[in-house]
Design a protein around this motif. Structure first.
Motif, short mmCIF file in Angstrom:
data_model
loop_
_atom_site.label_atom_id
_atom_site.label_comp_id
_atom_site.label_asym_id
_atom_site.label_seq_id
_atom_site.Cartn_x
_atom_site.Cartn_y
_atom_site.Cartn_z
N MET A 1 0.85 -1.20 0.00
CA MET A 1 0.00 0.00 0.00
C MET A 1 0.89 1.25 0.00
O MET A 1 1.75 1.40 0.86
CB MET A 1 -0.90 -0.01 1.25
CG MET A 1 -1.94 1.10 1.26
SD MET A 1 -2.86 1.13 2.82
CE MET A 1 -3.51 -0.53 2.87
N ASP A 12 0.49 3.26 11.08
CA ASP A 12 0.22 2.03 10.35
C ASP A 12 -1.01 2.26 9.47
O ASP A 12 -2.14 2.31 9.98
CB ASP A 12 -0.01 0.87 11.32
CG ASP A 12 -0.15 -0.47 10.62
OD1 ASP A 12 -0.32 -0.48 9.39
OD2 ASP A 12 -0.11 -1.51 11.32
N SER A 14 -2.37 0.34 7.49
CA SER A 14 -3.14 -0.87 7.24
C SER A 14 -4.19 -1.12 8.32
O SER A 14 -4.94 -2.09 8.25
CB SER A 14 -2.21 -2.09 7.15
OG SER A 14 -1.63 -2.38 8.42
N VAL A 15 -4.24 -0.23 9.33
CA VAL A 15 -5.18 -0.38 10.44
C VAL A 15 -6.22 0.74 10.37
O VAL A 15 -5.85 1.92 10.32
CB VAL A 15 -4.44 -0.34 11.79
CG1 VAL A 15 -5.43 -0.41 12.95
CG2 VAL A 15 -3.42 -1.46 11.88
N PRO A 16 -7.52 0.43 10.36
CA PRO A 16 -8.54 1.48 10.29
C PRO A 16 -8.51 2.39 11.52
O PRO A 16 -8.12 1.98 12.62
CB PRO A 16 -9.86 0.70 10.23
CG PRO A 16 -9.49 -0.68 9.82
CD PRO A 16 -8.11 -0.92 10.37
N ASN A 31 -8.35 9.81 4.32
CA ASN A 31 -8.61 8.46 4.79
C ASN A 31 -7.95 7.49 3.82
O ASN A 31 -7.63 7.85 2.68
CB ASN A 31 -10.12 8.21 4.91
CG ASN A 31 -10.89 8.68 3.69
OD1 ASN A 31 -10.86 8.04 2.63
ND2 ASN A 31 -11.58 9.81 3.81
N GLU A 33 -7.73 3.35 2.12
CA GLU A 33 -8.65 2.34 1.63
C GLU A 33 -9.15 1.45 2.77
O GLU A 33 -10.30 1.03 2.80
CB GLU A 33 -8.00 1.49 0.55
CG GLU A 33 -8.90 0.40 -0.02
CD GLU A 33 -10.25 0.91 -0.53
OE1 GLU A 33 -11.25 0.17 -0.41
OE2 GLU A 33 -10.32 2.06 -1.03
N VAL A 34 -8.28 1.18 3.74
CA VAL A 34 -8.69 0.33 4.87
C VAL A 34 -9.81 1.01 5.67
O VAL A 34 -10.71 0.34 6.18
CB VAL A 34 -7.47 -0.01 5.75
CG1 VAL A 34 -6.94 1.21 6.48
CG2 VAL A 34 -7.81 -1.11 6.74
N ASP A 35 -9.76 2.34 5.76
CA ASP A 35 -10.83 3.08 6.44
C ASP A 35 -12.12 3.05 5.62
O ASP A 35 -13.21 2.85 6.16
CB ASP A 35 -10.41 4.54 6.66
CG ASP A 35 -9.09 4.67 7.38
OD1 ASP A 35 -8.95 4.06 8.46
OD2 ASP A 35 -8.19 5.36 6.86
N GLU A 37 -13.03 0.83 3.45
CA GLU A 37 -13.58 -0.52 3.46
C GLU A 37 -14.37 -0.77 4.75
O GLU A 37 -15.47 -1.32 4.71
CB GLU A 37 -12.46 -1.55 3.32
CG GLU A 37 -12.88 -3.00 3.50
CD GLU A 37 -13.96 -3.45 2.52
OE1 GLU A 37 -14.73 -4.39 2.86
OE2 GLU A 37 -14.05 -2.87 1.42
N ALA A 38 -13.82 -0.35 5.89
CA ALA A 38 -14.54 -0.51 7.15
C ALA A 38 -15.84 0.30 7.14
O ALA A 38 -16.89 -0.17 7.60
CB ALA A 38 -13.66 -0.08 8.32
N ILE A 214 -12.61 -3.97 14.17
CA ILE A 214 -11.42 -3.14 13.93
C ILE A 214 -10.83 -2.63 15.25
O ILE A 214 -10.00 -1.72 15.26
CB ILE A 214 -11.74 -1.96 12.99
CG1 ILE A 214 -12.74 -0.99 13.61
CG2 ILE A 214 -12.24 -2.46 11.63
CD1 ILE A 214 -12.93 0.31 12.84
#
Length: 270
Positions: A1, A12, A14-16, A31, A33-35, A37-38, A214
């Motif tokens: 990413m 990090d 990769s963590v929302p 934001n 993509e991980v955010d 997606e959540a 999450i």
């Protein structure tokens, strides 16, 4: 990413993050993509989440204007999140030029963006701290530079208390902050609740499960439990009500049904 240029080093991606998910709901661009997606997973259960967040921001702006009209010139916003248009300092300083605004958040992205937005504003600042440790906030030298606790303060805990689990003693933290405030201070709160959501509770619980997944549990408290946060304050009319019903600028019946999810209120310390 790939790390965006605006993302602070050391976080990090990769963590929302709840503040970045909130930014996404409001149509912001800070934001990952991980955010997103959540957020999309949560919206599968409650598609009206953006409407709730918009109602939350609209209430915050009305409450800040009310505080300014009441003569408050100091604002302490804990859990302030990523700054968006119409943030506390814009509303407060628009109504009261020279008003002091102190933002507090523990998300490094929120703090970094707040610093960028506030650059050159000598009457507003941001610090990294956690609501669960009130003394770290109250004893912070940057906070003390802008906020005189011997004078009335508007304390904002907007959309933050529902991320503090009972085992972390949110009532104790709120009481510590209350006891540090001068008489005449205002306490401004919004809080999530199953009450008012235009969905069966078991479906809305799917959104709660997403936040649990999450590792940012969303605590849906009852109106009675939310009212306990106002112990030691006199409630300002109209009391603890759904967000659109607190001193609305327009007819509440024009609001989206999701806007009535949860509660908002303002208390005054005697």
């Amino acid at each position: 990413m790939e790390r965006p240029a605006w993302a602070p080093r050391g976080i990090d991606i990769s963590v929302p993050s709840v503040s970045r998910i909130y930014d996404y709901y409001l149509g912001g661009s800070h934001n990952f993509e991980v955010d997103r997606e959540a957020a999309r997973r949560a919206m599968e259960f409650m598609p009206g989440l953006p409407k709730i967040m918009q109602a939350n921001r609209a209430f915050m702006r009305r409450a800040v204007r009310f505080a300014a009209d009441e003569g408050i010139t100091q604002f302490l916003d804990i859990g302030s999140g990523i700054p968006t248009f119409g943030n506390v300092h814009e509303v407060a300083q628009g109504a009261r030029p020279g008003a002091h605004v102190m933002y507090v958040d523990h998300d490094p992205v929120a703090v970094a963006h707040s610093k960028a937005v506030l650059n050159g504003n000598e009457h507003a600042d941001v610090v990294t701290a956690d609501l669960r440790k009130p003394q770290e906030i109250l004893g912070n030298s940057q906070v003390q530079r802008l906020i005189d606790l011997n004078q009335p303060v508007a304390l904002l805990l907007v959309a933050i208390l529902h991320f503090v689990e009972n085992e972390d003693d949110p009532y104790g933290a709120v009481a510590e902050l209350r006891d540090a405030l001068a008489p005449g201070s205002l306490f401004i709160v919004t809080h999530a609740s199953y009450e008012g959501i235009p969905l069966p509770e078991e479906r809305a619980a799917g959104t709660v499960d997403v936040y649990k997944d999450i590792r940012n549990p969303l605590i849906m408290r009852s109106r009675e439990d939310i009212a306990r946060f106002f112990e030691g304050y006199d409630m300002v009319e109209p009391g603890l009500v759904p967000m659109p019903n607190w001193r609305p600028d327009s007819a509440p019946e024009d609001e989206d049904p999701y806007s009535y999810s949860g509660f908002a209120g303002v208390g005054r310390k005697a």
